[in-house]
Write a protein that holds these residues in place. Structure first.
Motif, PDB file in Angstrom:
ATOM      1  N   VAL A  67      44.895  12.270 112.198  1.00 53.05           N
ATOM      2  CA  VAL A  67      45.877  12.384 113.263  1.00 53.05           C
ATOM      3  C   VAL A  67      47.214  12.652 112.582  1.00 53.05           C
ATOM      4  O   VAL A  67      47.761  11.816 111.881  1.00 53.05           O
ATOM      5  CB  VAL A  67      45.939  11.115 114.120  1.00 53.05           C
ATOM      6  CG1 VAL A  67      47.070  11.202 115.147  1.00 53.05           C
ATOM      7  CG2 VAL A  67      44.597  10.888 114.822  1.00 53.05           C
ATOM      8  N   GLY A  68      47.712  13.864 112.743  1.00 52.02           N
ATOM      9  CA  GLY A  68      48.926  14.233 112.040  1.00 52.02           C
ATOM     10  C   GLY A  68      49.356  15.639 112.397  1.00 52.02           C
ATOM     11  O   GLY A  68      48.562  16.426 112.916  1.00 52.02           O
ATOM     12  N   GLU A  69      50.543  15.943 112.270  1.00 55.38           N
ATOM     13  CA  GLU A  69      51.592  15.229 111.565  1.00 55.38           C
ATOM     14  C   GLU A  69      52.373  14.415 112.589  1.00 55.38           C
ATOM     15  O   GLU A  69      52.916  14.963 113.537  1.00 55.38           O
ATOM     16  CB  GLU A  69      52.486  16.257 110.866  1.00 55.38           C
ATOM     17  CG  GLU A  69      53.666  15.761 110.148  1.00 55.38           C
ATOM     18  CD  GLU A  69      54.386  16.897 109.396  1.00 55.38           C
ATOM     19  OE1 GLU A  69      55.442  16.621 108.827  1.00 55.38           O
ATOM     20  OE2 GLU A  69      53.887  18.033 109.392  1.00 55.38           O
ATOM     21  N   ILE A  70      52.418  13.102 112.393  1.00 56.57           N
ATOM     22  CA  ILE A  70      53.122  12.209 113.300  1.00 56.57           C
ATOM     23  C   ILE A  70      54.221  11.499 112.517  1.00 56.57           C
ATOM     24  O   ILE A  70      54.295  11.627 111.299  1.00 56.57           O
ATOM     25  CB  ILE A  70      52.158  11.193 113.942  1.00 56.57           C
ATOM     26  CG1 ILE A  70      51.604  10.206 112.885  1.00 56.57           C
ATOM     27  CG2 ILE A  70      50.993  11.922 114.614  1.00 56.57           C
ATOM     28  CD1 ILE A  70      50.738   9.099 113.470  1.00 56.57           C
ATOM     29  N   GLY A  71      55.087  10.760 113.199  1.00 60.44           N
ATOM     30  CA  GLY A  71      56.084  10.012 112.442  1.00 60.44           C
ATOM     31  C   GLY A  71      57.389   9.810 113.161  1.00 60.44           C
ATOM     32  O   GLY A  71      57.460   9.817 114.403  1.00 60.44           O
ATOM     33  N   LEU A  72      58.450   9.652 112.368  1.00 59.79           N
ATOM     34  CA  LEU A  72      59.811   9.435 112.866  1.00 59.79           C
ATOM     35  C   LEU A  72      60.762  10.326 112.085  1.00 59.79           C
ATOM     36  O   LEU A  72      60.675  10.399 110.858  1.00 59.79           O
ATOM     37  CB  LEU A  72      60.231   7.966 112.686  1.00 59.79           C
ATOM     38  CG  LEU A  72      59.369   6.903 113.371  1.00 59.79           C
ATOM     39  CD1 LEU A  72      59.835   5.505 112.964  1.00 59.79           C
ATOM     40  CD2 LEU A  72      59.402   7.058 114.892  1.00 59.79           C
ATOM     41  N   ARG A 127      41.016  22.496 106.510  1.00 62.11           N
ATOM     42  CA  ARG A 127      40.650  21.393 107.397  1.00 62.11           C
ATOM     43  C   ARG A 127      41.842  21.046 108.292  1.00 62.11           C
ATOM     44  O   ARG A 127      42.934  20.769 107.801  1.00 62.11           O
ATOM     45  CB  ARG A 127      40.252  20.162 106.588  1.00 62.11           C
ATOM     46  CG  ARG A 127      38.987  20.332 105.751  1.00 62.11           C
ATOM     47  CD  ARG A 127      37.750  20.429 106.650  1.00 62.11           C
ATOM     48  NE  ARG A 127      36.538  20.280 105.892  1.00 62.11           N
ATOM     49  CZ  ARG A 127      35.889  21.278 105.302  1.00 62.11           C
ATOM     50  NH1 ARG A 127      36.362  22.506 105.382  1.00 62.11           N
ATOM     51  NH2 ARG A 127      34.789  21.049 104.629  1.00 62.11           N
ATOM     52  N   PRO A 128      41.631  21.027 109.612  1.00 61.44           N
ATOM     53  CA  PRO A 128      42.746  20.781 110.524  1.00 61.44           C
ATOM     54  C   PRO A 128      42.984  19.294 110.777  1.00 61.44           C
ATOM     55  O   PRO A 128      42.077  18.468 110.698  1.00 61.44           O
ATOM     56  CB  PRO A 128      42.279  21.459 111.808  1.00 61.44           C
ATOM     57  CG  PRO A 128      40.787  21.252 111.787  1.00 61.44           C
ATOM     58  CD  PRO A 128      40.388  21.366 110.330  1.00 61.44           C
ATOM     59  N   MET A 129      44.227  18.988 111.104  1.00 60.06           N
ATOM     60  CA  MET A 129      44.611  17.701 111.682  1.00 60.06           C
ATOM     61  C   MET A 129      45.048  17.966 113.120  1.00 60.06           C
ATOM     62  O   MET A 129      45.235  19.116 113.516  1.00 60.06           O
ATOM     63  CB  MET A 129      45.763  17.062 110.909  1.00 60.06           C
ATOM     64  CG  MET A 129      45.519  16.856 109.436  1.00 60.06           C
ATOM     65  SD  MET A 129      46.954  16.036 108.673  1.00 60.06           S
ATOM     66  CE  MET A 129      46.578  16.309 106.921  1.00 60.06           C
ATOM     67  N   MET A 130      45.255  16.896 113.877  1.00 61.08           N
ATOM     68  CA  MET A 130      45.763  17.037 115.237  1.00 61.08           C
ATOM     69  C   MET A 130      46.730  15.898 115.522  1.00 61.08           C
ATOM     70  O   MET A 130      46.380  14.726 115.367  1.00 61.08           O
ATOM     71  CB  MET A 130      44.602  17.019 116.248  1.00 61.08           C
ATOM     72  CG  MET A 130      45.037  17.128 117.711  1.00 61.08           C
ATOM     73  SD  MET A 130      46.268  18.422 118.057  1.00 61.08           S
ATOM     74  CE  MET A 130      45.499  19.891 117.380  1.00 61.08           C
ATOM     75  N   GLY A 131      47.954  16.272 115.890  1.00 56.46           N
ATOM     76  CA  GLY A 131      48.968  15.283 116.213  1.00 56.46           C
ATOM     77  C   GLY A 131      50.214  15.965 116.738  1.00 56.46           C
ATOM     78  O   GLY A 131      50.303  17.191 116.789  1.00 56.46           O
ATOM     79  N   LEU A 132      51.189  15.144 117.126  1.00 54.09           N
ATOM     80  CA  LEU A 132      52.462  15.635 117.644  1.00 54.09           C
ATOM     81  C   LEU A 132      53.576  15.237 116.691  1.00 54.09           C
ATOM     82  O   LEU A 132      53.819  14.046 116.458  1.00 54.09           O
ATOM     83  CB  LEU A 132      52.731  15.060 119.034  1.00 54.09           C
ATOM     84  CG  LEU A 132      54.041  15.493 119.699  1.00 54.09           C
ATOM     85  CD1 LEU A 132      54.061  16.999 119.941  1.00 54.09           C
ATOM     86  CD2 LEU A 132      54.256  14.726 121.009  1.00 54.09           C
TER      87      LEU A 132
END
Length: 271
Positions: A99-104, A59-64
């Motif tokens: 929505v991923g993989e996002i973060g800091l 299963r895919p995610m989508m993010g920056l």
């Protein structure tokens, strides 16, 4: 034992020689599904290809990813691509599950702190608006992450929305766990570092509610003991499960099942 690897980069080039074999090894260990976070547009087609070939398991995610913001003058174009793909997913793949993989991530550089925060907040708002959970990466940025999550969660509630998701590869202390958990509906990704000596993740896990955890590998990174120093793969989530069970004083089968149910609750209809 029924397992879900909630954070796997099986589409990474590290698996080009034996990707199908690695997927078969995961199945032999009871890993029913793999959730695959995106990084940036350079690897989207690799991600989509794997999901097309195995729609029932991947299963895919989508993010920056935050490090894809660093020193990248086109990062806002990347964000626009994320939003476009979430609105119009590519043909032939299962729906995006987060929505991923996002973060800091300020480990490599602090020069792009403002840009990373802008990208992270924008993706949190996109996820809340569209009803997606988020998969969050944090490295050397926990104070900033806690503050951003508290602010964005409160803002989402004021709009009648909800910000929720998973703190992938959780590596902070129990106090930070409690603070983040109080901010809303959050789960904590337990990966290979929980098997390491003097692991902060292990100490925090002792105080966690099993209802708050999911199991993951982050393969090909962060391999658990006894595979430390080698390439990680989704089959190795079983070792993480066994260590988590020891720390929680539960049977491995109980931890696996609870983690799978937690993942199914969080990612809901997208699985």
């Amino acid at each position: 034992m029924r397992l879900i690897d909630t954070h796997s980069h099986l589409y990474d080039e590290a698996f080009d020689a034996d990707r199908e074999e690695a997927l078969a090894r995961a199945a032999a260990c009871g890993v029913e599904r793999l959730l695959l976070p995106a990084i940036d547009s350079a690897s989207h087609e690799r991600l989509f290809d794997l999901c097309r070939r195995h729609p029932d398991r991947c299963r895919p995610m989508m993010g920056l990813h935050p490090t894809s913001v660093n020193d990248n003058p086109r990062w806002r174009e990347e964000l626009a691509t994320v939003e476009r793909l979430l609105e119009r997913p590519p043909a032939g793949i299962a729906p995006f599950c987060a929505v991923g993989e996002i973060g800091l991530d300020f480990y490599w550089s602090t020069d792009f702190r403002a840009e990373q925060l802008e990208a992270f907040r924008a993706q949190c708002r996109l996820a809340a608006r569209r009803g997606f959970p988020v998969a969050i990466h944090t490295r050397a940025a926990w104070p900033e992450m806690c503050a951003a999550i508290e602010e964005e969660s409160a803002a989402a509630r004021s709009r009648g929305e909800e910000l929720r998701g998973v703190f992938h590869a959780y590596s902070e202390d129990a106090a930070t766990y409690r603070r983040l958990r109080a901010a809303g509906d959050w789960l904590f990704g337990i990966g290979g570092t929980v098997t390491y000596r003097r692991s902060a993740a292990a100490e925090a896990l002792r105080e966690m509610d099993p209802a708050d955890i999911v199991l993951e590998t982050d393969c090909p990174y962060l391999p658990p003991v006894p595979h430390r120093g080698r390439r990680n793969e989704s089959a190795f989530v079983r070792h993480t499960c066994e260590k988590a069970a020891e720390l929680l004083r539960l049977a491995p089968e109980a931890v696996a099942e609870r983690s799978a149910r937690n993942a199914e609750r969080m990612f809901g209809p997208f699985l």
